[in-house]
Design a protein around this motif. Structure first.
Motif, PDB file in Angstrom:
ATOM      1  N   PHE A   1       5.176   4.517   8.414  1.00 12.05           N
ATOM      2  CA  PHE A   1       4.437   3.465   7.726  1.00 12.05           C
ATOM      3  C   PHE A   1       4.791   2.112   8.305  1.00 12.05           C
ATOM      4  O   PHE A   1       5.775   1.969   9.016  1.00 12.05           O
ATOM      5  CB  PHE A   1       4.702   3.507   6.215  1.00 12.05           C
ATOM      6  N   THR A   2       4.001   1.075   7.968  1.00 11.54           N
ATOM      7  CA  THR A   2       4.220  -0.263   8.486  1.00 11.54           C
ATOM      8  C   THR A   2       4.605  -1.194   7.362  1.00 11.54           C
ATOM      9  O   THR A   2       4.275  -0.976   6.201  1.00 11.54           O
ATOM     10  CB  THR A   2       2.952  -0.796   9.172  1.00 11.54           C
ATOM     11  N   LYS A   3       5.290  -2.259   7.704  1.00  7.13           N
ATOM     12  CA  LYS A   3       5.707  -3.251   6.721  1.00  7.13           C
ATOM     13  C   LYS A   3       5.396  -4.651   7.218  1.00  7.13           C
ATOM     14  O   LYS A   3       5.399  -4.925   8.410  1.00  7.13           O
ATOM     15  CB  LYS A   3       7.209  -3.147   6.438  1.00  7.13           C
ATOM     16  N   GLY A   4       5.166  -5.545   6.274  1.00  6.31           N
ATOM     17  CA  GLY A   4       4.979  -6.951   6.585  1.00  6.31           C
ATOM     18  C   GLY A   4       5.528  -7.788   5.463  1.00  6.31           C
ATOM     19  O   GLY A   4       5.728  -7.308   4.363  1.00  6.31           O
ATOM     20  N   ALA A   5       5.756  -9.057   5.719  1.00  3.47           N
ATOM     21  CA  ALA A   5       6.374  -9.916   4.724  1.00  3.47           C
ATOM     22  C   ALA A   5       5.377 -10.307   3.645  1.00  3.47           C
ATOM     23  O   ALA A   5       4.205 -10.526   3.897  1.00  3.47           O
ATOM     24  CB  ALA A   5       6.931 -11.171   5.390  1.00  3.47           C
ATOM     25  N   ALA A   6       5.849 -10.361   2.419  1.00  3.03           N
ATOM     26  CA  ALA A   6       5.053 -10.827   1.287  1.00  3.03           C
ATOM     27  C   ALA A   6       6.008 -11.140   0.163  1.00  3.03           C
ATOM     28  O   ALA A   6       7.201 -10.853   0.249  1.00  3.03           O
ATOM     29  CB  ALA A   6       4.029  -9.783   0.853  1.00  3.03           C
ATOM     30  N   SER A   7       5.524 -11.748  -0.909  1.00  3.35           N
ATOM     31  CA  SER A   7       6.404 -12.051  -2.033  1.00  3.35           C
ATOM     32  C   SER A   7       5.685 -11.763  -3.330  1.00  3.35           C
ATOM     33  O   SER A   7       4.478 -11.928  -3.439  1.00  3.35           O
ATOM     34  CB  SER A   7       6.833 -13.528  -1.993  1.00  3.35           C
ATOM     35  N   THR A   8       6.425 -11.324  -4.347  1.00  2.00           N
ATOM     36  CA  THR A   8       5.851 -10.992  -5.640  1.00  2.00           C
ATOM     37  C   THR A   8       6.973 -10.910  -6.643  1.00  2.00           C
ATOM     38  O   THR A   8       8.142 -10.793  -6.288  1.00  2.00           O
ATOM     39  CB  THR A   8       5.096  -9.651  -5.582  1.00  2.00           C
ATOM     40  N   ALA A   9       6.615 -10.970  -7.947  1.00  2.00           N
ATOM     41  CA  ALA A   9       7.626 -10.846  -8.988  1.00  2.00           C
ATOM     42  C   ALA A   9       8.095  -9.407  -9.139  1.00  2.00           C
ATOM     43  O   ALA A   9       9.107  -9.148  -9.769  1.00  2.00           O
ATOM     44  CB  ALA A   9       7.063 -11.355 -10.309  1.00  2.00           C
ATOM     45  N   VAL A  10       7.337  -8.455  -8.577  1.00  2.00           N
ATOM     46  CA  VAL A  10       7.711  -7.046  -8.680  1.00  2.00           C
ATOM     47  C   VAL A  10       8.813  -6.733  -7.690  1.00  2.00           C
ATOM     48  O   VAL A  10       8.720  -7.052  -6.504  1.00  2.00           O
ATOM     49  CB  VAL A  10       6.492  -6.141  -8.419  1.00  2.00           C
ATOM     50  N   THR A  11       9.875  -6.115  -8.177  1.00  2.00           N
ATOM     51  CA  THR A  11      10.969  -5.690  -7.303  1.00  2.00           C
ATOM     52  C   THR A  11      11.257  -4.219  -7.541  1.00  2.00           C
ATOM     53  O   THR A  11      10.987  -3.686  -8.617  1.00  2.00           O
ATOM     54  CB  THR A  11      12.242  -6.508  -7.566  1.00  2.00           C
ATOM     55  N   GLY A  12      11.808  -3.560  -6.526  1.00  2.00           N
ATOM     56  CA  GLY A  12      12.147  -2.156  -6.644  1.00  2.00           C
ATOM     57  C   GLY A  12      11.644  -1.371  -5.464  1.00  2.00           C
ATOM     58  O   GLY A  12      11.500  -1.906  -4.352  1.00  2.00           O
ATOM     59  N   GLU A  13      11.334  -0.075  -5.679  1.00  2.00           N
ATOM     60  CA  GLU A  13      10.901   0.775  -4.581  1.00  2.00           C
ATOM     61  C   GLU A  13       9.798   1.715  -5.041  1.00  2.00           C
ATOM     62  O   GLU A  13       9.575   1.934  -6.237  1.00  2.00           O
ATOM     63  CB  GLU A  13      12.064   1.580  -4.026  1.00  2.00           C
ATOM     64  N   LEU A  14       9.090   2.272  -4.064  1.00  2.00           N
ATOM     65  CA  LEU A  14       8.009   3.220  -4.295  1.00  2.00           C
ATOM     66  C   LEU A  14       8.332   4.512  -3.576  1.00  2.00           C
ATOM     67  O   LEU A  14       8.684   4.505  -2.389  1.00  2.00           O
ATOM     68  CB  LEU A  14       6.679   2.665  -3.761  1.00  2.00           C
ATOM     69  N   ARG A  15       8.194   5.632  -4.310  1.00  2.00           N
ATOM     70  CA  ARG A  15       8.394   6.948  -3.712  1.00  2.00           C
ATOM     71  C   ARG A  15       7.106   7.763  -3.846  1.00  2.00           C
ATOM     72  O   ARG A  15       6.493   7.806  -4.911  1.00  2.00           O
ATOM     73  CB  ARG A  15       9.544   7.698  -4.401  1.00  2.00           C
ATOM     74  N   LEU A  16       6.712   8.401  -2.771  1.00  2.00           N
ATOM     75  CA  LEU A  16       5.556   9.288  -2.746  1.00  2.00           C
ATOM     76  C   LEU A  16       5.994  10.661  -2.257  1.00  2.00           C
ATOM     77  O   LEU A  16       6.627  10.764  -1.197  1.00  2.00           O
ATOM     78  CB  LEU A  16       4.460   8.740  -1.826  1.00  2.00           C
ATOM     79  N   GLY A  17       5.684  11.682  -3.041  1.00  2.00           N
ATOM     80  CA  GLY A  17       6.066  13.036  -2.649  1.00  2.00           C
ATOM     81  C   GLY A  17       7.559  13.267  -2.612  1.00  2.00           C
ATOM     82  O   GLY A  17       8.032  14.193  -1.948  1.00  2.00           O
ATOM     83  N   GLY A  18       8.330  12.417  -3.301  1.00  2.00           N
ATOM     84  CA  GLY A  18       9.778  12.554  -3.333  1.00  2.00           C
ATOM     85  C   GLY A  18      10.509  11.726  -2.295  1.00  2.00           C
ATOM     86  O   GLY A  18      11.742  11.672  -2.303  1.00  2.00           O
ATOM     87  N   SER A  19       9.781  11.059  -1.406  1.00  2.00           N
ATOM     88  CA  SER A  19      10.400  10.249  -0.362  1.00  2.00           C
ATOM     89  C   SER A  19      10.117   8.763  -0.597  1.00  2.00           C
ATOM     90  O   SER A  19       9.016   8.391  -1.014  1.00  2.00           O
ATOM     91  CB  SER A  19       9.861  10.643   1.016  1.00  2.00           C
TER      92      SER A  19
END
Length: 302
Positions: A1-19
């Motif tokens: 997957f790809t990542k880029g900079a952004a900002s938001t009040a939401v913090t934490g992580e996302l898991r799909l399919g256990g990863s």
């Protein structure tokens, strides 16, 4: 997957399919699940977009371990086991889009699980569980209300003691939505249940005091509602049931129980049929108040 900079009040992580696919939700991410579903996380809007027909793959889960409010947009036909944004400091979860999301899970897991609130405003959602007890509800909101303003929802909890839809505050259903919910409690709210449009078909299933609709507060209906229970009171509302511009069908012919709570009917277009009693006890022992200022009401007493 790809990542880029952004900002938001939401913090934490996302898991799909256990990863873990996004380890920092203040950054963007995108990719494709092992089941062929495209996904994109937009950090600035706190939105996960799912595209393409397919499944999440692997263990099938969509899980946020995060704070703040999150939106999931479903644009095609997506299959998963569970969608959860439910940790103790989670915000609201909103489902949008014109696609279909099917959630199917077994025991001791909730199919659609939100923390501070859940809103469905567009997609067709099917959530089903087979386990027993409240840990296997089909749809559950831990700390807030459930709101539905668009789309279609089917919530089926097949196990003993598991509810179709549970909200720790209120349930609000409006617009032209379609809701089908069955379980130990088809719909259950610790607060009020307000149905101001659409079609609701609720059923209490199982042999141990099932009920189709339970509101610890009031139940207000302006829509089309069918409520049936396999062996007990179909509707329980501590704050009473008020029927406006609505069609309400309660129970089945031959049942001995119908509505537990006072029933008020106050609209000329109201059409109410109660196959059972209007009672202030769950066993029909004490008559409840039936107040009709307009509309048509039939109570069989069977």
């Amino acid at each position: 997957f790809t990542k880029g900079a952004a900002s938001t009040a939401v913090t934490g992580e996302l898991r799909l399919g256990g990863s873990t696919v996004v380890s920092d939700l203040t950054t963007n991410g995108s990719g494709t699940t092992t089941g062929g579903v495209g996904w994109a996380w937009n950090a600035s809007t706190a939105t996960l977009t799912l595209t393409g027909d397919g499944s999440i793959g692997d263990d099938g889960t969509i899980k946020f371990f995060a704070t703040g409010d999150i939106t999931v947009e479903v644009n095609d036909t997506v299959r998963a086991s569970t969608l959860q944004h439910s940790n103790a400091d989670a915000g609201k979860l909103t489902l949008t889009g014109g696609g279909t999301l099917t959630l199917t899970v077994g025991s001791n897991t909730i199919a659609l699980w939100a923390g501070a609130g859940l809103t469905i405003s567009g997609p067709t959602v099917s959530a089903s569980t087979t386990g027993s007890g409240s840990d296997s509800d089909a749809v559950r909101v831990n700390q807030g209300s459930f709101t539905m303003t668009g789309g279609k929802l089917t919530a089926i909890a097949a196990g003993a003691g598991a509810n179709g839809i549970t909200a720790e505050e209120n349930i609000a259903i409006s617009g032209t939505v379609e809701v089908t919910a069955s379980g130990y409690r088809g719909l259950f709210a610790v607060g009020d249940i307000n149905i101001s449009g659409g079609t609701v078909d609720a059923a209490g299933t199982g042999s141990s005091n099932p009920r189709a609709i339970v509101a610890s507060g009031a139940l207000n209906i302006s829509g089309s509602v069918t409520a049936g229970s396999a062996s007990n009171t179909a509707i329980t509302a501590t704050g009473g049931v008020t029927v406006g511009d609505a069609t309400l069908a309660v129970g089945e012919t031959g049942e001995s129980k119908g509505v537990w709570g006072n029933l008020t009917v106050n609209h000329a277009n109201a059409n109410v049929a109660v196959n059972g009693y209007v009672s202030t006890t769950s066993y029909g022992g004490d008559d409840g108040n039936l107040t009709v200022s307009a509309g048509t009401v039939k109570v069989t007493g069977d």
